[in-house]
Design an enzyme around this catalytic site. Structure first.
Site, PDB file in Angstrom:
ATOM      1  N   LYS A   1       0.842  -1.197   0.000  1.00 48.58           N
ATOM      2  CA  LYS A   1       0.000   0.000   0.000  1.00 48.58           C
ATOM      3  C   LYS A   1       0.878   1.248   0.000  1.00 48.58           C
ATOM      4  CE  LYS A   1      -3.893  -2.253   2.165  1.00 48.58           C
ATOM      5  NZ  LYS A   1      -4.556  -2.689   3.398  1.00 48.58           N
TER       6      LYS A   1
ATOM      7  N   GLN B   1      -4.898  -1.185   9.572  1.00 53.70           N
ATOM      8  CA  GLN B   1      -4.833  -2.534   9.004  1.00 53.70           C
ATOM      9  C   GLN B   1      -5.480  -3.539   9.967  1.00 53.70           C
ATOM     10  OE1 GLN B   1      -3.509  -3.344   5.861  1.00 53.70           O
ATOM     11  NE2 GLN B   1      -4.360  -5.361   6.284  1.00 53.70           N
TER      12      GLN B   1
ATOM     13  N   ASP C   1     -11.302   3.149   4.125  1.00 59.26           N
ATOM     14  CA  ASP C   1     -11.753   1.749   4.058  1.00 59.26           C
ATOM     15  C   ASP C   1     -13.280   1.673   4.058  1.00 59.26           C
ATOM     16  OD1 ASP C   1     -10.096  -0.363   3.675  1.00 59.26           O
ATOM     17  OD2 ASP C   1      -9.548  -0.625   5.785  1.00 59.26           O
TER      18      ASP C   1
END
Ligand code: NAD
Length: 291
Positions: free
Chosen positions: A49, A93, A116
């Site tokens: 990422k 994460q 997200d």
């Protein structure tokens, strides 16, 4: 034989478009990724990422915290990132170590920076058909479908899986495309018969090769979100397979995504797209407030 979608190529062109747009901006979008602990798979994801964030011209802020980080320390970091004007997107994460309360951490992320799309605010906006930030993998699936099918009005879509991360948001996005949507899950009866009604079949289960070739309507579009690690033919080695029995399904479906190389590469590309969307919205709001 089905047409096999190359998610890698699609993701590359998506990233190229993002990079071109970033280059035109008067500011640099910033994406912060927070990793707690040393889960090897998460470490690889976070490194990918960060690399791809920089490649499209954005700033990457990596925060690697020890596994024993407290809830209070992690919350304090999220709050600091919420307040940091250089950060337009925040991704924590998952999975987090068990002693941490994931729901409370996600709830602390500013919805405007929630790249997200996991906060209740963004889930609610999606459910109401309002613009928010949409979870990355579902967004990737819809972009692939739009590219291949164009108008999806009236098609029967079956989503297998009802998680907040994948199944539910995909179902919402398919509704927005005017599909007739069925959500199946672990308690669904006659799953094979339900799958067979699908013009669009989305598998987001996490069970290797659950969906067989004879569950698929001939000519259907099959999107396999599942990522399952299983033993390979070579002793001691493993390989990745999806939730769909690919070798059977490819004979029946009209269009299909492989695993790996289908939906997977789209996820990070969509994360970058969300970071760009968030950055543009935040900066436009700031401009308005200052003028
Ligand atoms: P999850 O475990 O949270 O949810 C799985 C869902 O599948 C549940 O809703 C459950 O009801 C349903 N289910 C379980 N067993 C079933 C069965 N036998 N029949 C029908 N339904 C069943 O998982 P998730 O986070 O939604 O992820 C699903 C899969 O997608 C996993 O393999 C995950 O690794 C993968 N995934 C891939 C990406 C990507 O970038 N490609 C991103 C996220 C998740």
């Amino acid at each position: 034989m089905a047409d096999i979608i190359d998610g890698k190529i699609f993701a590359e062109s998506l990233r190229a478009g993002i990079a071109a747009e970033v280059a035109t901006l008067a500011f640099t979008p910033g994406l912060a990724v927070v990793l707690v602990g040393d889960d090897p798979a998460s470490k690889v994801y976070v490194a990918n990422k960060a690399r791809q964030t920089v490649e499209v011209g954005m700033r990457s802020f990596e925060h690697r915290l020890p596994a024993e980080t407290t809830q209070a320390d992690l919350l304090a970091l999220v709050q600091a990132l919420n307040a940091d004007a250089a950060v337009h997107g925040i991704l924590v994460q998952l999975p987090l170590p068990k002693h941490l309360n994931t729901e409370a951490i996600i709830a602390a992320i500013s919805p405007a920076k929630d790249v997200d799309g996991l906060t209740v605010t963004n889930a609610g906006l999606l459910a109401n058909g309002l613009p928010g930030l949409v979870p990355c993998t579902p967004l990737g699936c819809i972009l692939l479908l739009q590219d291949r099918l164009g108008d999806m009005t009236g098609l029967n879509a079956v989503v297998v899986g009802r998680s907040n991360l994948v199944g539910k948001p995909i179902a919402q996005l398919l509704l927005q495309q005017n599909c007739t949507v069925t959500i199946a899950h672990s308690k669904t009866r006659n799953l094979d018969q339900i799958c067979k009604t699908a013009d669009i079949l989305i598998a987001a289960v996490g069970r290797s090769e659950l969906i067989k070739g004879n569950w698929i309507k001939p000519g259907a579009t099959v999107i396999d979100v599942g990522i399952n690690r299983v033993p390979a033919a070579e002793p001691g080695k493993t390989k990745l397979v999806g939730d769909v029995a690919f070798s059977e399904a490819v004979q029946v479906a009209g269009i299909i995504t492989p695993v790996p190389g289908g939906v997977g590469p789209m996820t990070i590309a969509c994360l970058l797209r969300n970071a760009l969307t968030a950055a543009k919205r935040i900066e436009t709001t700031l401009e308005k407030e200052l003028s």
